[in-house]
Design a protein around this motif. Structure first.
Motif, PDB file in Angstrom:
ATOM      1  N   ILE A 156       5.417 -60.320 -45.472  1.00 25.76           N
ATOM      2  CA  ILE A 156       5.694 -59.851 -46.733  1.00 25.76           C
ATOM      3  C   ILE A 156       5.875 -58.666 -46.031  1.00 25.76           C
ATOM      4  O   ILE A 156       6.764 -57.377 -47.083  1.00 25.76           O
ATOM      5  CB  ILE A 156       4.250 -59.499 -47.587  1.00 25.76           C
ATOM      6  CG1 ILE A 156       3.960 -61.198 -47.812  1.00 25.76           C
ATOM      7  CG2 ILE A 156       3.914 -58.335 -48.257  1.00 25.76           C
ATOM      8  CD1 ILE A 156       2.185 -61.249 -48.356  1.00 25.76           C
ATOM      9  N   VAL A 157       5.315 -57.359 -45.397  1.00 22.05           N
ATOM     10  CA  VAL A 157       5.491 -56.729 -44.895  1.00 22.05           C
ATOM     11  C   VAL A 157       7.147 -55.857 -44.515  1.00 22.05           C
ATOM     12  O   VAL A 157       7.619 -55.459 -45.095  1.00 22.05           O
ATOM     13  CB  VAL A 157       5.552 -56.179 -43.297  1.00 22.05           C
ATOM     14  CG1 VAL A 157       5.651 -55.089 -42.655  1.00 22.05           C
ATOM     15  CG2 VAL A 157       3.989 -56.108 -43.387  1.00 22.05           C
ATOM     16  N   ALA A 158       8.500 -57.302 -43.688  1.00 22.27           N
ATOM     17  CA  ALA A 158       9.374 -57.042 -43.647  1.00 22.27           C
ATOM     18  C   ALA A 158      10.413 -57.003 -45.360  1.00 22.27           C
ATOM     19  O   ALA A 158      10.661 -56.155 -45.397  1.00 22.27           O
ATOM     20  CB  ALA A 158      10.027 -58.276 -43.055  1.00 22.27           C
ATOM     21  N   VAL A 159       9.942 -57.510 -46.153  1.00 29.47           N
ATOM     22  CA  VAL A 159      10.009 -57.558 -48.146  1.00 29.47           C
ATOM     23  C   VAL A 159       9.922 -56.285 -48.215  1.00 29.47           C
ATOM     24  O   VAL A 159      11.011 -55.458 -48.776  1.00 29.47           O
ATOM     25  CB  VAL A 159      10.314 -59.256 -48.418  1.00 29.47           C
ATOM     26  CG1 VAL A 159      10.162 -59.242 -50.026  1.00 29.47           C
ATOM     27  CG2 VAL A 159      10.732 -60.188 -48.010  1.00 29.47           C
ATOM     28  N   HIS A 160       8.323 -56.202 -48.660  1.00 25.59           N
ATOM     29  CA  HIS A 160       8.475 -54.483 -48.739  1.00 25.59           C
ATOM     30  C   HIS A 160       8.850 -53.562 -48.025  1.00 25.59           C
ATOM     31  O   HIS A 160       9.548 -52.852 -48.025  1.00 25.59           O
ATOM     32  CB  HIS A 160       7.058 -54.354 -48.607  1.00 25.59           C
ATOM     33  CG  HIS A 160       6.920 -53.798 -49.924  1.00 25.59           C
ATOM     34  ND1 HIS A 160       5.086 -53.432 -49.278  1.00 25.59           N
ATOM     35  CD2 HIS A 160       7.342 -52.368 -50.572  1.00 25.59           C
ATOM     36  CE1 HIS A 160       5.027 -51.752 -50.419  1.00 25.59           C
ATOM     37  NE2 HIS A 160       6.500 -51.884 -51.033  1.00 25.59           N
ATOM     38  N   GLY A 161       9.353 -54.207 -46.878  1.00 28.64           N
ATOM     39  CA  GLY A 161      10.261 -53.065 -46.019  1.00 28.64           C
ATOM     40  C   GLY A 161      11.907 -52.088 -46.157  1.00 28.64           C
ATOM     41  O   GLY A 161      12.542 -51.955 -46.631  1.00 28.64           O
ATOM     42  N   VAL A 162      12.617 -53.929 -46.614  1.00 30.62           N
ATOM     43  CA  VAL A 162      13.500 -53.502 -47.189  1.00 30.62           C
ATOM     44  C   VAL A 162      13.707 -52.781 -48.387  1.00 30.62           C
ATOM     45  O   VAL A 162      14.579 -52.059 -48.878  1.00 30.62           O
ATOM     46  CB  VAL A 162      14.110 -55.723 -47.400  1.00 30.62           C
ATOM     47  CG1 VAL A 162      15.758 -55.665 -48.144  1.00 30.62           C
ATOM     48  CG2 VAL A 162      14.266 -55.874 -45.709  1.00 30.62           C
ATOM     49  N   ILE A 163      13.142 -53.343 -49.361  1.00 32.83           N
ATOM     50  CA  ILE A 163      12.641 -52.601 -51.098  1.00 32.83           C
ATOM     51  C   ILE A 163      12.626 -51.301 -50.945  1.00 32.83           C
ATOM     52  O   ILE A 163      13.446 -50.932 -51.371  1.00 32.83           O
ATOM     53  CB  ILE A 163      11.605 -53.611 -51.626  1.00 32.83           C
ATOM     54  CG1 ILE A 163      11.683 -54.801 -51.649  1.00 32.83           C
ATOM     55  CG2 ILE A 163      10.876 -52.830 -52.972  1.00 32.83           C
ATOM     56  CD1 ILE A 163      10.738 -55.413 -52.895  1.00 32.83           C
ATOM     57  N   ALA A 164      11.921 -50.498 -49.898  1.00 29.86           N
ATOM     58  CA  ALA A 164      11.800 -49.508 -49.804  1.00 29.86           C
ATOM     59  C   ALA A 164      12.236 -48.883 -48.952  1.00 29.86           C
ATOM     60  O   ALA A 164      13.285 -48.206 -49.298  1.00 29.86           O
ATOM     61  CB  ALA A 164      10.434 -49.064 -48.624  1.00 29.86           C
ATOM     62  N   LEU A 165      13.222 -49.534 -48.252  1.00 32.15           N
ATOM     63  CA  LEU A 165      14.361 -48.581 -47.399  1.00 32.15           C
ATOM     64  C   LEU A 165      15.657 -48.819 -48.616  1.00 32.15           C
ATOM     65  O   LEU A 165      16.613 -47.721 -48.738  1.00 32.15           O
ATOM     66  CB  LEU A 165      15.003 -49.955 -45.926  1.00 32.15           C
ATOM     67  CG  LEU A 165      16.983 -49.542 -45.682  1.00 32.15           C
ATOM     68  CD1 LEU A 165      16.216 -47.682 -45.347  1.00 32.15           C
ATOM     69  CD2 LEU A 165      16.953 -50.787 -44.813  1.00 32.15           C
ATOM     70  N   THR A 166      15.577 -49.969 -49.377  1.00 33.52           N
ATOM     71  CA  THR A 166      17.091 -49.872 -50.627  1.00 33.52           C
ATOM     72  C   THR A 166      16.788 -48.644 -51.635  1.00 33.52           C
ATOM     73  O   THR A 166      17.690 -48.097 -51.820  1.00 33.52           O
ATOM     74  CB  THR A 166      16.463 -51.578 -50.796  1.00 33.52           C
ATOM     75  OG1 THR A 166      15.128 -51.533 -51.744  1.00 33.52           O
ATOM     76  CG2 THR A 166      17.346 -51.546 -50.710  1.00 33.52           C
ATOM     77  N   GLU A 167      15.332 -48.398 -51.579  1.00 32.84           N
ATOM     78  CA  GLU A 167      14.799 -46.963 -52.572  1.00 32.84           C
ATOM     79  C   GLU A 167      15.483 -46.032 -51.625  1.00 32.84           C
ATOM     80  O   GLU A 167      16.051 -44.762 -52.603  1.00 32.84           O
ATOM     81  CB  GLU A 167      13.961 -46.799 -52.622  1.00 32.84           C
ATOM     82  CG  GLU A 167      12.670 -48.007 -53.819  1.00 32.84           C
ATOM     83  CD  GLU A 167      13.541 -46.920 -55.136  1.00 32.84           C
ATOM     84  OE1 GLU A 167      13.309 -46.811 -55.000  1.00 32.84           O
ATOM     85  OE2 GLU A 167      12.757 -48.385 -55.918  1.00 32.84           O
ATOM     86  N   PHE A 168      15.487 -45.941 -50.406  1.00 32.71           N
ATOM     87  CA  PHE A 168      15.888 -44.354 -49.523  1.00 32.71           C
ATOM     88  C   PHE A 168      17.987 -44.373 -49.581  1.00 32.71           C
ATOM     89  O   PHE A 168      18.442 -43.639 -49.931  1.00 32.71           O
ATOM     90  CB  PHE A 168      15.141 -44.687 -47.821  1.00 32.71           C
ATOM     91  CG  PHE A 168      14.338 -43.944 -47.790  1.00 32.71           C
ATOM     92  CD1 PHE A 168      13.849 -42.779 -48.256  1.00 32.71           C
ATOM     93  CD2 PHE A 168      13.294 -44.742 -48.037  1.00 32.71           C
ATOM     94  CE1 PHE A 168      12.975 -41.868 -47.943  1.00 32.71           C
ATOM     95  CE2 PHE A 168      11.859 -43.798 -48.167  1.00 32.71           C
ATOM     96  CZ  PHE A 168      12.205 -42.710 -47.573  1.00 32.71           C
TER      97      PHE A 168
END
Length: 193
Positions: A156-168
């Motif tokens: 869950i942390v990894a998937v959300h991290g990817v989503i957060a990174l795409t926002e940047f």
């Protein structure tokens, strides 16, 4: 019984939230509304105690106990944020409060980064509770399901991290604003004289 209690806690969360906000804004009883909202953590405490009692009484550690730990972790990390978010929307809708801010660009990316930190907190709390349950059950019990839930929190942390990174990387632009470059690229408008 644990699954029913998790569902009851989730329903209870939203019922207490609606009741607290209704008392706060519609009935004009802000202190009573705040007192109702402060009862929210009691739901998770009950879930934690019942889960521990269930394990103590010899129930095999399975996915239900893992789900309870993740639910408690989520509530610890996101509970206050969720209440504040709903409170802002409720105040705007029913009490003339300011319109909630829509974020675009870097502000949205930073907000998503902060949400990711909350997800990390959720995973840490859940993993700690799961580890306590593993130690509590001991060597004699089957704790594979609890270990799997620990891995699930990392996913869950990894998937959300990817989503957060795409926002940047791909920042969403405010549809109501145009940049100076876009303004300069527009062809001049003809005027009637």
């Amino acid at each position: 019984m644990i699954v029913v209690l998790i569902v009851a806690c989730e329903v209870g969360f939203w019922v207490l939230l609606a009741l607290g906000l209704a008392l706060r804004y519609l009935a004009r009883m802000p202190r009573t509304g705040a007192a109702v909202l402060l009862m929210e953590p009691l739901l998770e405490l009950v879930l934690l105690i019942v889960t521990a009692i269930d394990l103590k009484n010899g129930a095999p550690a399975d996915w239900k106990h893992g789900l309870a730990a993740v639910y408690i972790g989520f509530t610890v990390a996101y509970g206050h944020y969720t209440i504040k978010w709903v409170d802002g929307h409720f105040a705007h809708r029913f009490a003339g409060g300011p319109r909630p801010v829509k974020r675009y660009g870097l502000a949205r990316a930073q907000h998503e980064g902060k949400l990711w930190v909350r997800t990390v907190v959720m995973a840490a709390v859940a993993a700690a509770l799961l580890q306590l349950a593993i130690w509590y059950v001991g060597d004699g019990g089957d704790t594979r399901s609890l270990h799997e839930w620990q891995l699930t929190t990392l996913r869950i942390v990894a998937v959300h991290g990817v989503i957060a990174l795409t926002e940047f990387i791909w920042q969403k632009k405010d549809p109501g604003r145009t940049t100076a470059d876009e303004e300069a690229a527009r062809p001049p408008q003809k005027t009637l004289s």
